[in-house]
Design a protein around this motif. Structure first.
Motif, PDB file in Angstrom:
ATOM      1  N   ILE A   1     -45.218  82.475  96.777  1.00 59.60           N
ATOM      2  CA  ILE A   1     -44.627  81.643  98.317  1.00 59.60           C
ATOM      3  C   ILE A   1     -45.136  81.152  99.774  1.00 59.60           C
ATOM      4  N   ALA A   2     -45.189  82.764 100.034  1.00 59.15           N
ATOM      5  CA  ALA A   2     -45.776  83.090 101.221  1.00 59.15           C
ATOM      6  C   ALA A   2     -47.345  82.748 101.540  1.00 59.15           C
ATOM      7  N   ASP A   3     -47.641  81.943 100.811  1.00 56.48           N
ATOM      8  CA  ASP A   3     -49.644  81.785 101.158  1.00 56.48           C
ATOM      9  C   ASP A   3     -49.921  80.950  99.916  1.00 56.48           C
ATOM     10  N   PRO A   4     -48.860  79.098  99.952  1.00 55.57           N
ATOM     11  CA  PRO A   4     -49.163  78.223  99.080  1.00 55.57           C
ATOM     12  C   PRO A   4     -51.106  78.083  99.488  1.00 55.57           C
ATOM     13  N   VAL A   5     -51.254  76.952  98.109  1.00 48.85           N
ATOM     14  CA  VAL A   5     -52.549  76.034  98.206  1.00 48.85           C
ATOM     15  C   VAL A   5     -52.441  75.059  97.785  1.00 48.85           C
ATOM     16  N   GLY A   6     -52.368  74.601  99.678  1.00 50.29           N
ATOM     17  CA  GLY A   6     -51.662  73.576 100.232  1.00 50.29           C
ATOM     18  C   GLY A   6     -52.313  71.892  99.315  1.00 50.29           C
ATOM     19  N   GLY A   7     -51.369  70.695  99.067  1.00 49.25           N
ATOM     20  CA  GLY A   7     -51.990  69.897  98.413  1.00 49.25           C
ATOM     21  C   GLY A   7     -52.799  68.832  99.411  1.00 49.25           C
TER      22      GLY A   7
ATOM     23  N   ALA B   1     -51.629  63.053 102.105  1.00 52.13           N
ATOM     24  CA  ALA B   1     -51.407  61.649 101.275  1.00 52.13           C
ATOM     25  C   ALA B   1     -50.784  61.136  99.843  1.00 52.13           C
ATOM     26  N   GLY B   2     -50.770  62.659  99.142  1.00 52.68           N
ATOM     27  CA  GLY B   2     -50.377  61.996  98.068  1.00 52.68           C
ATOM     28  C   GLY B   2     -48.194  62.117  97.871  1.00 52.68           C
ATOM     29  N   PRO B   3     -48.456  61.798  97.107  1.00 52.36           N
ATOM     30  CA  PRO B   3     -46.803  61.010  96.287  1.00 52.36           C
ATOM     31  C   PRO B   3     -46.261  62.185  97.017  1.00 52.36           C
ATOM     32  N   PHE B   4     -46.671  63.748  96.606  1.00 53.01           N
ATOM     33  CA  PHE B   4     -45.712  64.458  96.378  1.00 53.01           C
ATOM     34  C   PHE B   4     -45.873  65.583  97.437  1.00 53.01           C
TER      35      PHE B   4
ATOM     36  N   LEU C   1     -53.984  67.859  90.052  1.00 51.27           N
ATOM     37  CA  LEU C   1     -52.238  69.162  90.630  1.00 51.27           C
ATOM     38  C   LEU C   1     -52.536  68.340  92.201  1.00 51.27           C
ATOM     39  N   LEU C   2     -53.367  68.977  92.675  1.00 47.35           N
ATOM     40  CA  LEU C   2     -53.670  69.181  94.013  1.00 47.35           C
ATOM     41  C   LEU C   2     -53.532  67.924  95.220  1.00 47.35           C
ATOM     42  N   ALA C   3     -54.193  67.139  94.040  1.00 49.96           N
ATOM     43  CA  ALA C   3     -54.310  65.624  94.742  1.00 49.96           C
ATOM     44  C   ALA C   3     -52.765  64.611  95.012  1.00 49.96           C
ATOM     45  N   THR C   4     -52.276  65.153  94.454  1.00 47.54           N
ATOM     46  CA  THR C   4     -50.836  64.464  93.858  1.00 47.54           C
ATOM     47  C   THR C   4     -50.117  64.660  95.413  1.00 47.54           C
ATOM     48  N   GLY C   5     -50.048  65.709  96.028  1.00 45.19           N
ATOM     49  CA  GLY C   5     -49.266  66.422  97.104  1.00 45.19           C
ATOM     50  C   GLY C   5     -49.490  67.740  97.136  1.00 45.19           C
ATOM     51  N   LEU C   6     -48.895  67.990  95.552  1.00 40.47           N
ATOM     52  CA  LEU C   6     -47.926  69.287  95.051  1.00 40.47           C
ATOM     53  C   LEU C   6     -48.240  70.889  96.068  1.00 40.47           C
TER      54      LEU C   6
END
Length: 466
Positions: free
Chosen positions: A59-65, A68-71, A111-116
């Protein structure tokens, strides 16, 4: 007295928001990504000691999506069998020492392409072979509706934490029901897309018949529909019709076949049967034509699928060192994995025959949809069992029978490659969720989502906070 475990509160994640709602608040600047991560961390600290759904906390070091994605900015969790660069994955086993993944899996990129934003991984039973997230030598993952009961599997950690409110949506995958089973057990929406809709799962790619499809578990139909539309835009499979963004029910009326008898011969319990019939009656009131139906397969399918299930376990036992390196020790695999592998050793000579019959199932299943547009059935033959009932410590022959009697409806869609969705249908007498299962022909996720929207509108899902 309620035993429910959840962390919904008036924090940055919100008490009512699904993933779409949270993304909208992030875009409007009502909350920041940092505030959301802080809320996730606080909820995880409250939930995970009770539910044990997390495999890895980042949580402290996430992989960003993709921003521009909807999420964009919405936190999610990845199942512990799917590579995220730099993160170890265990496949739910202690049989090897996991090393950090060198790169994202194709599914992770989608998964990451959706913005998550990926903030960790979720627990699963060893290699996804069980229908409950339980372990030989570790605490099980618990159902947030009642922690004495199973959260399902193999995406059990994902379902438990979404239902309890740690994140609004989480990655899952399904090789015999592993999205739909925990969705049903935890009162969520769980869509298994068509084979080939999402990027091919590496585990499925190694199989003689690719059973595995990735997706998500969520608390709303619109979250699942938004995810599928975004994933489909990121990677279009021209062999399948585009889904597009489904935003509500359709006006067309469908021929819906009601299947209440399991092809495994398992008895459907009274609570499950009642909930499925209630949904059939609601669909009838919406104008759909409801007729009784059967799957067209018999118990020979159960034998063939069991043989194939054993083949997968045998591949782990004999090929684990090739997959995971020199640290792999088959002696540390659990008794279910070994029991399935031993079962396959007795069935090995039948391999060409059962593979041929399983491959032909796609034609048998497709023929059903010349008479019906959709099939409606239970997800599972009975409500979630108490923890221990499906433990890998149960003697293999007894556990095998229990699993066949529980996972009675979902595997056919994996073999046929067709889409199916689990939806909350109501409650059993003990308060646990009951799921219904809608399935249709290859590539027609749109119809399933339109029906799901209609059911959600007319009978909103129960909330764990109610």
């Amino acid at each position: 007295m309620s035993r429910r475990v959840h962390a919904f509160s008036d924090d940055a994640l919100g008490d009512d928001d699904d993933a779409v709602g949270l993304a909208e608040r992030l875009r409007r600047g009502e909350v920041s990504a940092g505030e959301v991560r802080d809320a996730v961390a606080a909820r995880a600290a409250r939930l995970d000691p009770q539910l044990r759904g997390l495999a890895l906390d980042r949580i402290a070091d996430p992989v960003g999506g993709d921003p521009a994605g909807p999420f964009a900015g919405v936190p999610t969790l990845v199942k512990d069998n799917t590579e995220v660069a730099g993160w170890p994955i265990t496949n739910g086993t202690t049989a090897y020492t996991p090393a950090p993944a060198r790169a994202h899996a194709e599914v992770t990129r989608q998964l990451l392409a959706t913005g998550l934003d990926a903030v960790g991984t979720t627990r699963m039973p060893e290699y996804g072979l069980n229908a409950s997230t339980e372990f030989a030598a570790a605490e099980p993952t618990r159902n947030p509706w009642d922690p004495r009961f199973s959260a399902g599997a193999s995406s059990g950690g994902a379902a438990a934490l979404v239902a309890a409110g740690m994140v609004p949506i989480a990655h899952a995958n399904d090789g015999g029901g592993s999205i739909r089973i925990p969705a049903a057990a935890c009162g969520l929406v769980g869509l298994k897309p068509s084979r080939g809709r999402l990027a091919q799962n590496a585990n499925g790619a190694r199989m003689p018949i690719d059973l595995v499809t990735d997706g998500v578990v969520s608390r709303s139909v619109r979250d699942t529909a938004t995810f599928l539309a975004a994933a489909d835009r990121h990677r279009r499979n021209p062999a399948l019709p585009p889904v597009g963004l489904v935003e509500g029910p359709a006006r067309r009326r469908l021929r819906i076949g009601l299947v209440l008898d399991s092809p495994t011969g398992a008895t459907v319990d009274a609570d499950t049967r009642t909930c499925v019939i209630d949904v059939a009656e609601l669909l009838g009131k919406q104008g759909h034509e409801i007729t009784e139906a059967t799957t067209g397969v018999d118990t020979r399918f159960v034998d063939d699928f069991l043989d194939y299930w054993g083949l997968l376990a045998f591949s782990v036992v004999t090929g684990g060192r090739w997959l995971h390196g020199r640290t792999f020790d088959p002696g540390r695999l659990d008794a279910l994995t070994h029991g399935l592998a031993d079962h396959y050793r007795t069935a090995m000579a039948r391999t060409p025959v059962f593979l041929h019959r399983l491959r032909r199932l796609a034609h048998t299943y497709a023929e059903l949809f010349t008479r019906h547009d959709v099939l409606l059935s239970p997800v599972l033959a009975h409500t979630p069992p108490e923890l221990g009932w499906l433990s890998p410590l149960v003697p293999f022959d007894e556990l095998k029978t229990r699993l066949v009697d529980y996972v009675a409806f979902t595997p056919m869609c994996n073999v046929a490659g067709t889409p199916a969705i689990a939806l909350p249908a109501g409650a059993a007498g003990n308060g646990l969720p009951v799921g219904v299962h809608l399935s249709t022909t290859l590539g027609d996720e749109r119809t399933l989502l339109e029906l799901a929207f209609a059911l959600e509108a007319d009978r909103p899902w129960r909330r764990i906070t109610d």
